[in-house]
Scaffold this motif. Structure first.
Motif, PDB file in Angstrom:
ATOM      1  N   HIS A 186       0.899  -1.169   0.000  1.00 37.87           N
ATOM      2  CA  HIS A 186       0.000   0.000   0.000  1.00 37.87           C
ATOM      3  C   HIS A 186       0.924   1.202   0.000  1.00 37.87           C
ATOM      4  O   HIS A 186       1.600   1.470   0.993  1.00 37.87           O
ATOM      5  N   HIS A 245      -4.122  -1.406  -5.149  1.00 38.19           N
ATOM      6  CA  HIS A 245      -5.093  -0.306  -5.336  1.00 38.19           C
ATOM      7  C   HIS A 245      -4.489   0.987  -5.881  1.00 38.19           C
ATOM      8  O   HIS A 245      -4.697   2.063  -5.322  1.00 38.19           O
ATOM      9  N   CYS A 292      -9.446   4.351   1.037  1.00 39.22           N
ATOM     10  CA  CYS A 292      -8.046   4.706   1.139  1.00 39.22           C
ATOM     11  C   CYS A 292      -7.211   3.811   0.231  1.00 39.22           C
ATOM     12  O   CYS A 292      -7.181   2.610   0.468  1.00 39.22           O
TER      13      CYS A 292
HETATM   14 ZN    ZN Z   1      -4.440  -0.293   1.361  1.00 42.94          ZN
END
Ligand code: ZN
Ligand code: URP
Ligand code: ZN
Length: 461
Positions: A186, A245, A292
């Motif tokens: 992330h 993401h 997020c």
């Molecule tokens: Zn994440």
């Protein structure tokens, strides 16, 4: 070999093309894919798929079911989450097993398995989150040997106790190189992000901008700088990196350039970043949409669609992390208190099919590549999953090319009392879903049995 079930006369889709064929199933596996098999049914059940698409069950390789996060627990549990998956045509999910406090990776694996096993109605696996390098790094070989070769590190979320620094990312990539693993990251730049949040966290600005502050405090460079840094650690260690993401056009540019110079890096995006932009935060219910990273701008959406076409974006997932309205309402006007995440499993394939294929942005073959074949290959599940071929698990979805269903949270399987896509007319919902030969969706209704899903060991070698 006798067949138990034949999906007859459908248009079978793979990344390489479409073909008119029957799919014959024996037990939990596909026995044959060829025209004319139904003529030799010999008592096998025949499901007519004339005029329909027949695709491999989708894989959503980024979900968070019943996740303790943001002071609450995400409201899709392993039952509602996997039933939503089934109805949306997703037959494999990969969640993130996260150790809390002093827990080991082994503890996290067992905690996740205990929750999933009695409830999951589709197959599942876990990425292992490294939240303390010194404790978890030495456990990586045992996890790879068990069948968990993908690891996760978060560059943010210090308050959750999940954050990894550059040392942890560098070390984990080095270990992945040695062990045949892959590190999922992330990527957001935490120090600058925290600074921007602190600068904006005033009663005046919160009154004026409300949930829009979520986007205002996360300019694109927050993601871009972090991706650039993670790519650097992948480049010097040779470890395989997978950016989760990815939401920005800048991110896609960085990945494309890195791949061109031979760095072992891959990137997924999530469907919400393709179909929705940050203008939603100005709505009276805009806080519901906080996830997020947050939704970005139309130019980012365009760049991500382009990246899917040219290849630097290889997978579409959802990052499902559902919260009810009541949970979201805890924000009371302060955007830093919104539980971040969206429901998504039930609408992944319908959104990509409707906005992508019917929208003229991708072919149906590309749709199957990004939602079925690539995720299975990249996560070490191919050809067990992600393809309709003899020997593969009989995870099969039949859907009509044009029939649309209006998204309505009240009639959905998922565990939320709202939906980001409420009222959208989407094609691509599963008319029938089969998981290892067992029908789990019939005529658009989930008929799955709790606990049918199995944990899947994986290997990237
Ligand atoms: Zn994440
Ligand atoms: O908003 C999100 N994505 N919640 C889940 C945690 C994460 O960062 O994936
Ligand atoms: Zn996530």
């Amino acid at each position: 070999m006798p067949y138990d079930l034949i999906i007859a006369n459908g248009t079978v889709v793979s990344p390489d093309g479409t073909t008119q064929a029957d799919v014959a199933i024996h037990g939990e596996r596909i026995a044959a894919v060829a025209p004319g098999l139904a003529a030799k049914a010999n008592g096998a059940r025949v499901v007519d798929a004339t005029g329909k698409y027949v695709i491999p069950g989708g894989l959503d390789v980024h979900v968070h079911l019943e996740l303790p996060f943001c002071g609450t627990v995400s409201s899709d549990d392993w039952r509602t989450g996997t039933r939503a998956a089934a109805r949306g045509g997703v037959t494999t999910v990969i969640d993130f097993a996260i150790p809390y406090g002093e827990q080991s990776l082994d503890d996290a694996y067992h905690a996740w398995l205990e929750r999933a096993k009695p409830k999951a109605c589709v197959d599942y696996a876990f990425h292992m989150a490294i939240t303390n390098w010194d404790r978890h790094g030495p456990e990586m070989p045992a996890m790879v040997a068990r069948g968990c070769p993908t690891f996760k590190e978060f560059m943010i979320y210090a308050v959750e106790g999940w954050q990894s620094d550059d040392r942890a990312i560098y070390n984990a990539l080095e270990s992945c190189k040695k062990l045949g693993g892959m590190l999922l990251v992330h990527a957001e730049s935490s120090r600058v992000l925290d600074e921007l949040i602190a600068r904006h966290h005033t009663p005046e600005l919160m009154k004026k901008y409300g949930a829009q502050l979520h986007a205002m405090t996360r300019p694109n460079f927050i993601e871009a700088e972090a991706i650039q840094r993670a790519v650097m650690w992948a480049e010097v260690t040779g470890g395989r990196l997978y950016i989760v993401h990815m939401s920005t056009g800048e991110g896609a540019d960085i990945i494309k350039a890195a791949q061109a110079r031979g760095v072992d890096v891959l990137a997924e995006t999530c469907v919400q970043y393709l179909v929705m932009d940050d203008s939603v935060f100005a709505r009276p219910d805009g806080h519901l949409f906080a996830c997020c990273p947050q939704l970005k701008k139309p130019k980012d959406m365009e760049r991500l669609w382009k990246g899917l076409d040219s290849g630097e974006v290889c997978v579409i997932s959802t990052d499902t992390c559902t919260f009810t309205k009541e949970q979201k309402d805890r924000w009371e006007g302060d955007w830093t208190k919104i539980p971040m995440g969206l429901p998504g499993l039930e609408t992944l394939l319908p959104l990509v099919y409707t906005k992508g294929v019917l929208g003229g942005r991708m072919t149906v073959e590309k749709f199957v590549e990004k939602c079925c074949a690539n995720p299975a290959k990249i996560m070490g599940l191919y050809p067990q999953k992600g393809v309709l071929a003899a020997g593969s698990d009989a995870d099969i979805v039949v859907f009509d090319r044009k029939t649309t269903i209006k998204v309505d949270h009240a009639t959905m399987e998922g565990g939320a009392d709202w939906n980001p896509f409420q009222g959208w007319d989407l094609a691509g919902f599963a008319e029938h879903t089969f998981s290892r030969g067992k029908q789990i969706v019939k005529d658009y209704k989930c008929i799955a049995e709790d606990g049918w899903g199995k944990w899947l060991p994986r290997s990237l070698r």
